[in-house]
Write an enzyme that holds these catalytic residues in place. Structure first.
Site, PDB file in Angstrom:
ATOM      1  N   GLY A 135     -14.084  -4.112  -2.135  1.00  0.00           N
ATOM      2  CA  GLY A 135     -13.030  -4.704  -1.307  1.00  0.00           C
ATOM      3  C   GLY A 135     -12.813  -3.944  -0.012  1.00  0.00           C
ATOM      4  N   GLN A 180      -5.997  -1.567   3.547  1.00  0.00           N
ATOM      5  CA  GLN A 180      -7.184  -2.312   3.984  1.00  0.00           C
ATOM      6  C   GLN A 180      -6.825  -3.282   5.107  1.00  0.00           C
ATOM      7  OE1 GLN A 180      -8.810  -4.107   0.437  1.00  0.00           O
ATOM      8  NE2 GLN A 180      -9.438  -2.135  -0.424  1.00  0.00           N
ATOM      9  N   ASP A 207      -4.165   2.768  -7.262  1.00  0.00           N
ATOM     10  CA  ASP A 207      -5.366   2.650  -8.090  1.00  0.00           C
ATOM     11  C   ASP A 207      -5.240   3.413  -9.413  1.00  0.00           C
ATOM     12  OD1 ASP A 207      -6.592   1.078  -6.184  1.00  0.00           O
ATOM     13  OD2 ASP A 207      -7.526   2.782  -5.164  1.00  0.00           O
ATOM     14  N   LYS A 214      -6.504  -6.734  -7.423  1.00  0.00           N
ATOM     15  CA  LYS A 214      -7.496  -5.650  -7.305  1.00  0.00           C
ATOM     16  C   LYS A 214      -8.836  -6.140  -7.858  1.00  0.00           C
ATOM     17  CE  LYS A 214      -4.890  -2.696  -5.315  1.00  0.00           C
ATOM     18  NZ  LYS A 214      -5.185  -2.325  -3.939  1.00  0.00           N
ATOM     19  N   ARG A 271      -5.363  -6.356 -12.592  1.00  0.00           N
ATOM     20  CA  ARG A 271      -5.265  -5.093 -13.343  1.00  0.00           C
ATOM     21  C   ARG A 271      -4.051  -5.024 -14.251  1.00  0.00           C
ATOM     22  NH1 ARG A 271      -7.433  -0.594  -9.078  1.00  0.00           N
ATOM     23  NH2 ARG A 271      -9.594  -1.012  -9.601  1.00  0.00           N
ATOM     24  N   ARG A 327     -12.129   0.822 -12.811  1.00  0.00           N
ATOM     25  CA  ARG A 327     -11.007   1.670 -13.243  1.00  0.00           C
ATOM     26  C   ARG A 327     -10.482   1.246 -14.612  1.00  0.00           C
ATOM     27  NH1 ARG A 327     -10.785   4.986  -9.015  1.00  0.00           N
ATOM     28  NH2 ARG A 327     -10.990   4.036  -6.956  1.00  0.00           N
TER      29      ARG A 327
HETATM   30  C1  S3P Z   1      -8.078   1.365  -0.003  1.00  0.00           C
HETATM   31  C2  S3P Z   1      -6.855   0.735  -0.040  1.00  0.00           C
HETATM   32  C3  S3P Z   1      -6.246   0.208  -1.278  1.00  0.00           C
HETATM   33  C4  S3P Z   1      -6.921   0.756  -2.533  1.00  0.00           C
HETATM   34  C5  S3P Z   1      -8.433   0.734  -2.392  1.00  0.00           C
HETATM   35  C6  S3P Z   1      -8.874   1.585  -1.232  1.00  0.00           C
HETATM   36  C7  S3P Z   1      -8.591   1.866   1.285  1.00  0.00           C
HETATM   37  O1  S3P Z   1      -6.354  -1.189  -1.279  1.00  0.00           O
HETATM   38  O2  S3P Z   1      -6.530   0.002  -3.664  1.00  0.00           O
HETATM   39  O3  S3P Z   1      -9.045   1.216  -3.586  1.00  0.00           O
HETATM   40  O4  S3P Z   1      -9.564   2.676   1.283  1.00  0.00           O
HETATM   41  O5  S3P Z   1      -8.044   1.480   2.336  1.00  0.00           O
HETATM   42  P1  S3P Z   1      -5.247  -2.159  -0.610  1.00  0.00           P
HETATM   43  O6  S3P Z   1      -5.318  -2.033   0.850  1.00  0.00           O
HETATM   44  O7  S3P Z   1      -5.620  -3.552  -1.071  1.00  0.00           O
HETATM   45  O8  S3P Z   1      -3.945  -1.710  -1.192  1.00  0.00           O
END
Ligand code: S3P
Length: 451
Positions: free
Chosen positions: A101, A176, A327, A354, A358, A401
């Site tokens: 993701g 993200q 996470d 996720k 989850r 996870r």
């Molecule tokens: C991440 C942001 C998180 C996290 C992912 C890594 C990142 O996601 O759950 O494992 O590296 O920016 P979200 O932006 O969807 O919260």
């Protein structure tokens, strides 16, 4: 299952006590960004301690597809010869992000303000996850998008020839989404502003500053973080050293807390304040955890984490802490199964989107192993101290996870715990079974059941 590979059921049984000193692999969030920002700089970035997991290697391939040269040197250091912001080449063929993701959402941001076309695909997990949260602000900046219904992958984008800088308030707690908008803003003329009502991990901000971007962070009158970025900087290559991933460290931390007699130290772990919610929570639950040797490493705080077996007690985890441990809820739920009383975890709506749902995956896994829990739309309550824990098979839903958390459960349970697919672990922690086997854990592989 990692994209295209065969599921391999895997079990653990009561193990330990665990003792000694160990290290976990490099931080996943920083590893993705090191490759991306290195690709956008002009010149050679070096990256020590890069996480060599499927997710991060997919990002390396995506950056190669637009012209960066990324190589592993004999001493294990990765070199990234960047092509430079504004000069990305149009990729040939589709970009396959597997399970990642972070990889796909941040890359969509980068490509979204370059005059190139690209098509993104992923595995069944990634193809079910919402991309509209990133594609919508990109559309506002001028990116054209053709995506599957509900803004899911596969998705094709055509980056804006003349991207419009944006002021964007992030509607959910997501690093993200924040990062995708900032990365698109890099190649837009003028100022891109991202307002973040709920603070999330800040690696994009810190690392872009390190690469020479003109980026400023302040707090407005409403208490929201405001990030302003001046577009079209010349990014300068960096020499980076990736610290250990606190999310991966969560597994040995919880294992040591719940396996009687354990006493371990995990060295060189990232302690960024937006990533340490699990440690804070476990200490509140009575966990014997000490941070030793706190130090600064390339602008990030790191330290060694000393953990001893402890009798935990149930607590209410503040909802506002969720972004700093987003996470880590699956492995926290495992710790809660060994605590006295109830552990109440509110504010979990983001867990639904996720690598799997989850919240549901954790609840079903706990139930399968005799641990009472109550799941609502956005909360989980786990009642600790059940008799005769274990004996169940957990459906991982392509979620690394979920697999690792329930394998930790098996290490402290009366009866073994099986996950339906251990191959998914390669997404973020390919050395997981080796690290725990070296500490004395016993894994059982069931390849025949996979047929
Ligand atoms: C991440 C942001 C998180 C996290 C992912 C890594 C990142 O996601 O759950 O494992 O590296 O920016 P979200 O932006 O969807 O919260």
């Amino acid at each position: 299952m990692s994209h295209g590979s065969t599921p391999v059921p895997l079990s653990t049984r009561a193990s330990g006590p665990f003792s000694g000193t160990l290290r976990v692999p490099g931080d996943k969030s920083i590893s993705h960004r090191a490759l991306m920002f290195g690709a956008l700089a002009i010149g050679r970035t070096t990256v020590k301690g890069l996480l060599e997991s499927e997710d991060v290697l997919a990002t390396a391939d995506a950056m190669r597809a637009v012209g960066a040269v990324i190589e592993k040197q004999d001493d294990g250091t990765y070199t990234v010869d960047g092509i430079g912001l504004g000069s990305l080449l149009e990729p040939e063929g589709v970009i396959d992000f597997g399970n990642a993701g972070t990889g796909v959402r941040l890359t969509m941001g980068i490509f979204g303000s370059h005059d190139i076309a690209a098509t993104f695909v992923g595995d069944a997990s990634l193809s079910g996850r919402p991309m509209g949260r990133v594609l919508n602000p990109l559309r506002e900046m001028g990116t054209s998008v053709i995506a599957r219904e509900g803004d899911r992958l596969p998705a094709s984008i055509r980056g804006a020839k003349h991207p419009t800088p944006l002021t964007y308030r992030v509607p959910m707690a997501s690093a993200q989404v924040k990062s995708a908008v900032l990365l698109a803003g890099l190649n837009a003329p003028g100022t891109t502003t991202v307002i973040e009502p709920i603070p999330t991990r800040d690696h994009t901000e810190k690392m872009l500053q390190g690469f020479g971007a003109d980026l400023d962070v302040s707090v407005n009158e409403a208490g929201e973080r405001v990030i302003t970025l001046q577009g079209q900087p010349e990014l300068k290559p960096q020499d980076l050293d990736v610290p250990g991933d606190p999310s991966s460290a969560g597994f040995p931390i919880v294992a040591a807390l719940i396996v009687p007699g354990s006493d371990i130290t995990i060295e060189n772990v990232l302690l960024n304040e937006h990533r340490t919610g699990l440690i804070t929570t476990l200490i509140e639950m009575g966990g014997d955890i000490e941070i030793l040797n706190r130090r600064d490493a390339s602008g990030e705080e790191v330290g060694d984490i000393h953990v001893r077996h402890s009798q935990l007690k149930g607590i209410t985890v503040p909802a506002e802490r969720a972004p700093s441990m987003i996470d880590e809820y699956p492995v926290l739920a495992v710790a809660a199964a060994f605590a006295r009383g109830d552990t109440f975890m509110p504010g979990l709506d983001e867990l639904r989107v996720k690598e799997s749902d989850r919240l549901a995956a954790v609840a079903r896994g706990l139930e399968a192993n005799g641990i009472p829990c109550v799941e609502t739309k956005d909360t989980l309550t786990v009642t600790g101290g059940a008799n005769s824990i274990g004996g169940g098979t957990v459906v991982t839903h392509l979620d690394h996870r979920i697999a690792m958390s329930f394998l930790i459960l098996g290490m402290a349970s009366e009866k073994p715990v099986t996950v339906d697919d251990g191959a998914v672990i390669a997404t973020s922690f390919p050395t997981f079974t080796k690290l725990f086997t070296d500490m004395g854990a016993s894994f059982e592989n069931h390849p025949s059941e996979a047929a």
